[in-house]
Design a protein around this motif. Sequence first.
Motif, mmCIF file in Angstrom:
data_model
loop_
_atom_site.group_PDB
_atom_site.id
_atom_site.type_symbol
_atom_site.label_atom_id
_atom_site.label_comp_id
_atom_site.label_asym_id
_atom_site.label_seq_id
_atom_site.Cartn_x
_atom_site.Cartn_y
_atom_site.Cartn_z
ATOM 1 N N GLU A 1 67.763 22.368 84.019
ATOM 2 C CA GLU A 1 66.556 23.126 83.714
ATOM 3 C C GLU A 1 65.375 22.191 83.484
ATOM 4 O OE1 GLU A 1 68.329 27.205 81.677
ATOM 5 O OE2 GLU A 1 67.952 25.471 80.392
ATOM 6 N N GLY A 2 65.622 21.074 82.804
ATOM 7 C CA GLY A 2 64.550 20.115 82.581
ATOM 8 C C GLY A 2 64.020 19.509 83.861
ATOM 9 N N GLN A 3 64.854 19.468 84.902
ATOM 10 C CA GLN A 3 64.406 18.957 86.192
ATOM 11 C C GLN A 3 63.666 20.013 87.008
ATOM 12 O OE1 GLN A 3 64.887 15.574 86.948
ATOM 13 N NE2 GLN A 3 65.509 15.656 84.788
ATOM 14 N N HIS A 4 63.676 21.240 86.513
ATOM 15 C CA HIS A 4 62.904 22.337 87.125
ATOM 16 C C HIS A 4 61.976 22.883 86.044
ATOM 17 C CE1 HIS A 4 66.540 22.209 89.691
ATOM 18 N NE2 HIS A 4 65.749 22.659 90.647
ATOM 19 N N PRO A 5 60.862 22.204 85.760
ATOM 20 C CA PRO A 5 60.021 22.580 84.615
ATOM 21 C C PRO A 5 59.600 24.039 84.655
ATOM 22 C CG PRO A 5 59.325 20.473 85.529
ATOM 23 C CD PRO A 5 60.327 21.039 86.489
ATOM 24 N N GLY A 6 59.709 24.690 83.523
ATOM 25 C CA GLY A 6 59.315 26.087 83.402
ATOM 26 C C GLY A 6 59.025 26.413 81.954
ATOM 27 N N TRP A 7 58.329 27.514 81.729
ATOM 28 C CA TRP A 7 58.009 27.929 80.362
ATOM 29 C C TRP A 7 59.214 28.537 79.666
ATOM 30 C CZ3 TRP A 7 53.996 26.055 78.050
ATOM 31 C CH2 TRP A 7 52.855 25.729 78.779
ATOM 32 N N ALA A 8 60.129 29.095 80.449
ATOM 33 C CA ALA A 8 61.340 29.696 79.888
ATOM 34 C C ALA A 8 62.366 29.803 81.008
ATOM 35 C CB ALA A 8 61.050 31.067 79.286
ATOM 36 N N TYR A 9 63.605 30.077 80.618
ATOM 37 C CA TYR A 9 64.695 30.127 81.586
ATOM 38 C C TYR A 9 65.564 31.345 81.297
ATOM 39 C CZ TYR A 9 63.136 25.325 82.208
ATOM 40 O OH TYR A 9 62.369 24.210 82.425
ATOM 41 N N SER A 10 66.541 31.581 82.158
ATOM 42 C CA SER A 10 67.338 32.805 82.035
ATOM 43 C C SER A 10 68.184 32.824 80.779
ATOM 44 C CB SER A 10 68.239 32.958 83.265
ATOM 45 O OG SER A 10 69.216 31.921 83.304
ATOM 46 N N ASP A 11 68.590 31.658 80.281
ATOM 47 C CA ASP A 11 69.483 31.618 79.138
ATOM 48 C C ASP A 11 68.790 31.228 77.847
ATOM 49 O OD1 ASP A 11 68.987 29.127 80.193
ATOM 50 O OD2 ASP A 11 70.951 28.311 79.722
ATOM 51 N N LEU A 12 67.618 30.563 77.930
ATOM 52 C CA LEU A 12 66.975 30.021 76.740
ATOM 53 C C LEU A 12 65.464 29.951 76.913
ATOM 54 C CD1 LEU A 12 69.055 26.836 75.779
ATOM 55 C CD2 LEU A 12 69.022 29.016 74.575
ATOM 56 N N PRO A 13 64.730 29.870 75.795
ATOM 57 C CA PRO A 13 63.341 29.423 75.879
ATOM 58 C C PRO A 13 63.293 27.976 76.382
ATOM 59 C CG PRO A 13 63.810 30.463 73.756
ATOM 60 C CD PRO A 13 65.124 30.248 74.432
ATOM 61 N N GLY A 14 62.111 27.430 76.496
ATOM 62 C CA GLY A 14 61.974 26.175 77.219
ATOM 63 C C GLY A 14 62.196 24.893 76.450
ATOM 64 N N ALA B 1 54.631 34.419 66.516
ATOM 65 C CA ALA B 1 54.966 35.492 67.464
ATOM 66 C C ALA B 1 54.475 35.159 68.865
ATOM 67 C CB ALA B 1 54.366 36.807 66.984
ATOM 68 N N ALA B 2 53.307 34.519 68.937
ATOM 69 C CA ALA B 2 52.750 34.160 70.248
ATOM 70 C C ALA B 2 53.648 33.175 70.985
ATOM 71 C CB ALA B 2 51.351 33.577 70.076
ATOM 72 N N ALA B 3 54.423 32.380 70.239
ATOM 73 C CA ALA B 3 55.303 31.402 70.877
ATOM 74 C C ALA B 3 56.441 32.064 71.650
ATOM 75 C CB ALA B 3 55.864 30.444 69.833
ATOM 76 N N ALA C 1 57.474 36.892 78.883
ATOM 77 C CA ALA C 1 56.909 36.955 80.226
ATOM 78 C C ALA C 1 57.993 36.725 81.278
ATOM 79 C CB ALA C 1 55.795 35.919 80.373
ATOM 80 N N TRP C 2 58.883 35.762 81.005
ATOM 81 C CA TRP C 2 59.976 35.525 81.952
ATOM 82 C C TRP C 2 60.825 36.784 82.103
ATOM 83 C CZ3 TRP C 2 65.079 35.977 82.638
ATOM 84 C CH2 TRP C 2 65.672 35.269 83.682
ATOM 85 N N ASN C 3 61.139 37.416 80.992
ATOM 86 C CA ASN C 3 61.974 38.615 81.052
ATOM 87 C C ASN C 3 61.269 39.762 81.765
ATOM 88 O OD1 ASN C 3 64.723 38.579 79.448
ATOM 89 N ND2 ASN C 3 63.335 37.224 78.333
ATOM 90 N N ALA D 1 63.265 41.459 85.285
ATOM 91 C CA ALA D 1 64.031 42.661 84.937
ATOM 92 C C ALA D 1 64.801 42.503 83.636
ATOM 93 C CB ALA D 1 64.986 43.037 86.063
ATOM 94 N N GLU D 2 64.187 41.820 82.662
ATOM 95 C CA GLU D 2 64.781 41.613 81.333
ATOM 96 C C GLU D 2 66.175 40.997 81.411
ATOM 97 O OE1 GLU D 2 63.772 45.049 82.057
ATOM 98 O OE2 GLU D 2 61.755 44.336 81.580
#
Length: 619
Positions: free
Chosen positions: A45-58, A206-208, A214-216, A220-221
Motif C-alpha cells: 500500500e505504501g508503494q501505491h500512495p493513497g489517502w486511504a485503502y480498502s482495509d485501513l486508513p492511510g 472528525a475531519a481526519a 471518501a474512499w468508501n 460502494a462502502e
Amino acid sequence: MREGDVRTEQARRAFVASWAAVLLLKLVLATQLPLFVDEAFYWQEGQHPGWAYSDLPGLTAWLIRLGVELAGNSEFGVRLPFLMIAAALPWLMVRLVAREFGERRAWLAGCATVLLPLAGTLGLLALPDVPMALATLLCIDAGARLLRKVEYDATLLLALGLAVGALSHYRFIAVIGVGIVALLWLPEGRRALRDPRVWIAIAFGAAAWAPLLAWNLDNAEAGLRFQLVDRHPWSFHPEGLLFLPTQLALVTPLLFVALAWAAWRSRRDGHPSARLFALLGGLVVLGFFALGFFADTERVSFHWPLPGYLALLPLLPALLDAWPRWLRRATWALAAAGLAAIFGYYLAVSIPSLRAQSAALKWYPSNFAGWGVLADAVEEMRAEMPADTRIVADNFKIGAELGFALGDPRIAVLDHPLNRAHGRAPQLRLWGLQTRGRADWGDAPVLLVVGASDVPYRQLLRRYHALCERAGPLPPPRVLNIDHGAQRFLLFALDGAGGGGERPCSTPALAWIDAPAAGAAVQRPFEVQGWAFKDGTGLDRVEVTLDGAVVAEAEYGLPAPGVAGYWEISNDPEHPNVGFRATVDAAAPVRPGRYWLGLRLHGRDGSVEQWREQPVTIR
C-alpha cells in the motif's frame, strides 16, 4: 537523601534500564524477523500512495513508505517508524502520570508500559496498533488536562490524538465513543464539553476521517462493510468466553487482576483524572469482551483491548503500593516473564531450524514462514524462462511478500477467498492487479506461484480445478516444502501457448497418511498406510521417506473406495484403487529417534512431488 527520593530514583533507574533493554532487543529482532503478511501488504500500500485503502486508513502505509525511504527496502526499514513511536510511548506515559500523580508513580507506570506484553512488543511489527496506541495516549493526556482546565495546549493535543487515531484504524471509533461517554459521565467532563474549543478539536479529529469516508463512498462502502459487517457473524457464540483466559495469559494474570482492581476502586476516586482513566479503561476492555461474543473469531483479536489497558496503567502504581511486597514483586516478575515469552516466540520464528520444529503444531507461524526461500526459488525459475515472463501470485499474501522480496509492488494476483476474507480484494482491483487468468495474460509466459497451504485441505482439490479453468492445463510443478511442508508452495512455469493446448489438466497430487498418526511412536518394522491420487493423469508409484530419504517403495493401487466419494469432483482414472501400503523394516538404516515421515509421489506425467511430512518417533 530522603526515603521517598531514594524510591523515586530506584523507580527511575528501573524504568530507564528496562526501556533501554527492551528497545535494544526490538531493534535486533526487527532486523531478523521475516515480514508478517499484513506488514507486507501495508508495504505494498505504501508503494501505491493513497489517502486511504480498502482495509485501513492511510497512516500505516505512509509510515512504512517513510521508513523504507529512510532506511532502505528491508524489514528494519519497514518497521523503523513504528519502533520509534513505540519507544516514545513509555515516556509519554511517564509525563502524563508525573503531572497527575507524582514522579515516583510516573516511573512505575512507565515500567508497566514497558513490561505489559501487549504494549512492550509494540513496534516490532509494522501494524496500525502502534499509531493507534500513540493516539490513545495523546487523547488520554488531553482528557486529563481538560478536566482540570480547558486550555489551548490541551485542545490541540486532543485534536492531534483524534486525527492520528482516525488515520490509524476503524477500531479507534471505540476509543472515541468511550471517551465521549466518560466525559459526559464526569461533572468536570461536562464542563469541558461546554467550551467551544473542545468541539473545534473534536471537529478537527472528525475531519481526519474524511479520506476514509471518501474512499468508501467511491467504492460502494467496501471497507466499512468488511470491517463492520462481512467479517463478523453478528450472532451469539460462546467463544467470547475465551477472552478471559486469553487476556490473562497475554497481560499476565497478576497484572490483569491489578488493572481490573485499579479500575474498580478508582471509579469513585476523588481525583477526576483517576475516575476518567478508570472509566476509559474499564469501558474499553469490557466493551471488547462483550463484542467477542458476536464478532469475528477467525482472525486475531487479542490485541483489541490494548487502548483500555493503556488508560488503566496510570492507576496501577497506587494499587501496587497497597499490596504486600512479595505480591508486588510477583506482579512485576510475571509481567517480565510474559514479555520475555513473547520475545522468545518471535526469536524462534526468526530462526528457521527452531521454527521448523513447530511444523506439526497448531500454532505454527505460517504467516512469517518461507518467504525468502520462495523468493529465491521464483528468481531461479524466472531466470530460466523468457525475459517477458510475468509473475502471478495465487493470493494477496504471496503477491505482497514476493513484491517486497523482489522489489516489485505490482505482482498480479488471482481472485482468491483469502483476498476477500481479509478485505484486500477491492484494493487489488483498484490497483489493476487482480487478474482473471489466461484471458488477461494472452500469449505471455507466466510463472504462477500457488500457496497449497493457504486453502483448507478439504477445499484444495476445488482450488486446483479452478486454477486449471483460469490458467489452462498445468505443467508439473516445482514443489517447495518449507518446514516439512507446513508452508507449501507450487511453482508452475506456463508457456505462452495456453500451457499445453487441448490436453486435460493434470492437478498437483493429493495424499494422506492414515497410519501411523502424526506424532505416533512406532517400533520397527512398521507399516505406512494411506491414499494418494492425481487428477488428470494419475500416479505411477509412491515412495515413503524419512527426513527426505527414501526408505520404502509402497504397494500402490489398493482399494480405497471412500476417497473418490469424499472429494466428489476427483477424476483420477485409477479410482477407487488409490490406496497404498508400505513396510519400513528393521533393516532400514534408521536409528531410534524422532523423524519426519513423508511421501514422494510420482505422476504419470513425469512429475515428482514431495508430500508434506509428519513427525514420528521410532523406538
